[in-house]
Design a protein around this motif. Structure first.
Motif, PDB file in Angstrom:
ATOM      1  N   ASP A   9       0.539  -1.238  -0.167  1.00 13.40           N
ATOM      2  CA  ASP A   9      -0.366  -0.114  -0.263  1.00 13.40           C
ATOM      3  C   ASP A   9       0.939   1.299   0.278  1.00 13.40           C
ATOM      4  OD1 ASP A   9       0.898  -0.924   2.565  1.00 13.40           O
ATOM      5  OD2 ASP A   9      -0.900   0.653   3.480  1.00 13.40           O
ATOM      6  N   HIS A  10       2.005   1.117  -0.072  1.00 14.69           N
ATOM      7  CA  HIS A  10       2.501   2.492   0.078  1.00 14.69           C
ATOM      8  C   HIS A  10       3.577   2.139  -1.089  1.00 14.69           C
ATOM      9  CE1 HIS A  10       5.247   4.625   3.425  1.00 14.69           C
ATOM     10  NE2 HIS A  10       4.655   5.261   3.434  1.00 14.69           N
ATOM     11  N   ARG A  56       0.324  -6.218   5.752  1.00 10.03           N
ATOM     12  CA  ARG A  56      -0.323  -5.629   6.369  1.00 10.03           C
ATOM     13  C   ARG A  56      -1.756  -4.618   5.729  1.00 10.03           C
ATOM     14  NH1 ARG A  56      -1.039  -2.251  12.088  1.00 10.03           N
ATOM     15  NH2 ARG A  56      -3.146  -2.358  11.851  1.00 10.03           N
ATOM     16  N   PRO A  58      -4.514  -2.224   3.035  1.00  7.52           N
ATOM     17  CA  PRO A  58      -6.698  -1.944   3.159  1.00  7.52           C
ATOM     18  C   PRO A  58      -7.123  -2.556   2.636  1.00  7.52           C
ATOM     19  CG  PRO A  58      -5.251  -0.496   2.199  1.00  7.52           C
ATOM     20  CD  PRO A  58      -3.629  -1.419   2.528  1.00  7.52           C
ATOM     21  N   ARG A 195       6.368   2.076  16.352  1.00  5.46           N
ATOM     22  CA  ARG A 195       5.811   1.682  15.378  1.00  5.46           C
ATOM     23  C   ARG A 195       5.072  -0.405  15.179  1.00  5.46           C
ATOM     24  NH1 ARG A 195      10.213   1.487  12.105  1.00  5.46           N
ATOM     25  NH2 ARG A 195       9.134   1.520  10.147  1.00  5.46           N
ATOM     26  N   VAL A 198       2.104  -0.199  16.402  1.00  5.01           N
ATOM     27  CA  VAL A 198       1.120  -0.141  16.299  1.00  5.01           C
ATOM     28  C   VAL A 198       0.968  -1.543  14.622  1.00  5.01           C
ATOM     29  CG1 VAL A 198       0.113   1.972  14.505  1.00  5.01           C
ATOM     30  CG2 VAL A 198       1.110   2.637  16.492  1.00  5.01           C
ATOM     31  N   GLU A 199       1.960  -1.460  14.263  1.00  5.13           N
ATOM     32  CA  GLU A 199       1.785  -2.499  13.082  1.00  5.13           C
ATOM     33  C   GLU A 199       1.384  -3.615  13.402  1.00  5.13           C
ATOM     34  OE1 GLU A 199       3.139  -3.061   9.407  1.00  5.13           O
ATOM     35  OE2 GLU A 199       4.071  -0.818   9.046  1.00  5.13           O
TER      36      GLU A 199
ATOM     37  N   VAL B 198       2.133   5.628  10.730  1.00  8.59           N
ATOM     38  CA  VAL B 198       1.612   3.923  10.693  1.00  8.59           C
ATOM     39  C   VAL B 198       0.182   3.694  10.268  1.00  8.59           C
ATOM     40  CG1 VAL B 198       1.958   2.126  11.328  1.00  8.59           C
ATOM     41  CG2 VAL B 198       3.861   3.786  11.606  1.00  8.59           C
ATOM     42  N   GLU B 199      -0.427   4.239  11.315  1.00 10.97           N
ATOM     43  CA  GLU B 199      -1.735   3.889  10.989  1.00 10.97           C
ATOM     44  C   GLU B 199      -2.921   4.010   9.607  1.00 10.97           C
ATOM     45  OE1 GLU B 199      -5.282   3.359  13.200  1.00 10.97           O
ATOM     46  OE2 GLU B 199      -3.805   2.369  15.144  1.00 10.97           O
ATOM     47  N   LYS B 201      -1.637   4.534   7.292  1.00 16.40           N
ATOM     48  CA  LYS B 201      -0.524   3.938   5.966  1.00 16.40           C
ATOM     49  C   LYS B 201      -1.007   4.360   4.691  1.00 16.40           C
ATOM     50  CE  LYS B 201       2.331   0.809   5.298  1.00 16.40           C
ATOM     51  NZ  LYS B 201       2.578  -0.949   5.625  1.00 16.40           N
ATOM     52  N   TYR B 202      -2.570   4.303   5.211  1.00 23.24           N
ATOM     53  CA  TYR B 202      -4.264   4.355   3.648  1.00 23.24           C
ATOM     54  C   TYR B 202      -3.117   5.372   2.982  1.00 23.24           C
ATOM     55  CZ  TYR B 202      -6.585   1.117   6.320  1.00 23.24           C
ATOM     56  OH  TYR B 202      -7.382   0.088   7.438  1.00 23.24           O
ATOM     57  N   PHE B 204      -1.792   7.670   1.302  1.00 20.89           N
ATOM     58  CA  PHE B 204      -1.331   8.339   0.741  1.00 20.89           C
ATOM     59  C   PHE B 204      -0.835   8.857  -0.439  1.00 20.89           C
ATOM     60  CE2 PHE B 204       0.766   7.266   5.151  1.00 20.89           C
ATOM     61  CZ  PHE B 204       0.903   8.992   5.871  1.00 20.89           C
TER      62      PHE B 204
END
Lengths: 205, 205
Positions: A9-10, A56, A58, A195, A198-199, B198-199, B201-202, B204
């Motif tokens: 997603d990045h 991870r 969406p 991080r 959360v990750e 991080v949360e 991460k969607y 951007f």
DNA sequence: AAAAAAATCCCTACAAGTAGGGATTTTTAA
DNA sequence: TTAAAAATCCCTACTTGTAGGGATTTTTTT
């Protein structure tokens, strides 16, 4: 020619990988997706040899996506990759049918090696992975109960003082736990714990 | 009696919500799920009146889950909730058919109000949401390009110095951007930015 | 009952981010 | 072309977490 698709997603990371693979003449990036659903669609459309997917994402996460892909296309090899060495995630990816697993901070050489290895129908799990080091790959519970608890609270956004108040212990104790967690996970640096917490919001036991 | 199910991968949060709702006699928690797929199964099984779901969950995220639920059961009302005020997430939840949106730090009163409101077939969007405050709910681009870029790099785990080196700017500049981002998002505290980055991460852009 | 593991607490030093200011240059939009 | 917005940089003070030690008590496990 190994035809691969990348799901992450990045976008910047995808770009980085693509750039890295440009010099590998036997590897061709034929598609990219920014979420799990798009990945499935892409795989159906292009039928690549190898899929590299983040855990991870969406919509649909990498583990579920892998399961679907392996059901529909058993011959496609999937490589999972994520920021951290999450033992559970590795195990789940393996269960879902992944042939390999690498970490995002792995070197380009590792990435290329992983792609070529799985394309040869062998499995490739990054040697940095803890799961590889210790023989017992089932129960590898590294962190203690208290440490997990504190990690969870870190992920929720609490500072050491706040955590100490929540657990009725001293701030120093929380700091010690933090240090031990860092050591156990082989992490350094300022925000890594946050991080990581959360990750891996996944699977806190 | 309003029958609700809660989906949230963080069990402790579910427990908290359940506890909070125990005194509300007209609201009954009839099920809970820790990921999107489990939520769908649960909804099919129990057919609740209201679904409260986290955005970010393993397997299937809250937005996709909402879409599926609303397709199969248009009469079920969905309330999204997440840690931060992510304008895009709110918009996407709305598009997916959600009737409401609250933040995790909302008060119990807000939660209860949201449940009762959507149960009456009205929509409820937390008044703290930025999207509500500014009329233009389409393009609400709060962060500048540079700020987004820096936020992304923060999420990737870079420190201010590292970011400054990556972008060929001074450390002071990065810090200023950080401060501005914090201000714009109305956040304080040490790790908030990291967690937020991080949360979300969607999406951007 | 003894050894190992987990949990508790304290110290100093250091690095990094936050908070509050201020200021200048470069872009973008009216 | 001229305002407004964005991006750049600097200052001091403060808070928090990391890194390196050390030490004691409580739980488990053998």
């Amino acid at each position: 020619m190994i035809r691969i698709v990348i799901a992450e997603d990045h976008q910047s990371l995808i770009d980085g990988i693509k750039l890295s693979l440009q010099n590998e003449l036997d590897i061709q990036v034929i598609g990219e997706a920014n979420d799990g659903e798009a990945l499935i669609d892409l795989v159906r459309l292009k039928e690549p040899n190898v899929v590299i997917t983040d855990i991870r994402m969406p919509k649909l996460d990498g583990i579920s996506a892998t399961r679907i892909i392996k059901t529909e296309f058993p011959t496609i090899d999937v490589i999972g990759f994520s920021m951290f060495d999450q033992t559970d995630a590795v195990a789940q990816m393996r269960d879902a049918g992944a042939s390999g697993y690498i970490m995002k901070n792995s070197s380009l050489a590792t990435l290329v090696e992983a792609i070529r290895t799985v394309a040869k129908k062998k499995s490739f799990f990054d040697s940095n992975l803890m799961i590889e080091k210790n023989t017992s790959l089932t129960e590898e519970i590294i962190l203690s109960k208290r440490e997990l608890e504190i990690l969870r609270l870190i992920g929720e956004g609490n500072s050491s003082v706040e955590i100490s108040e929540l657990l009725f212990i001293g701030k120093a104790t929380v700091d010690t736990h933090r240090k031990n967690i860092l050591k156990k996970l082989n992490m350094h640096g300022k925000n890594d714990l946050v991080r990581y917490a959360v990750e891996r919001k996944y699977d806190f036991t």
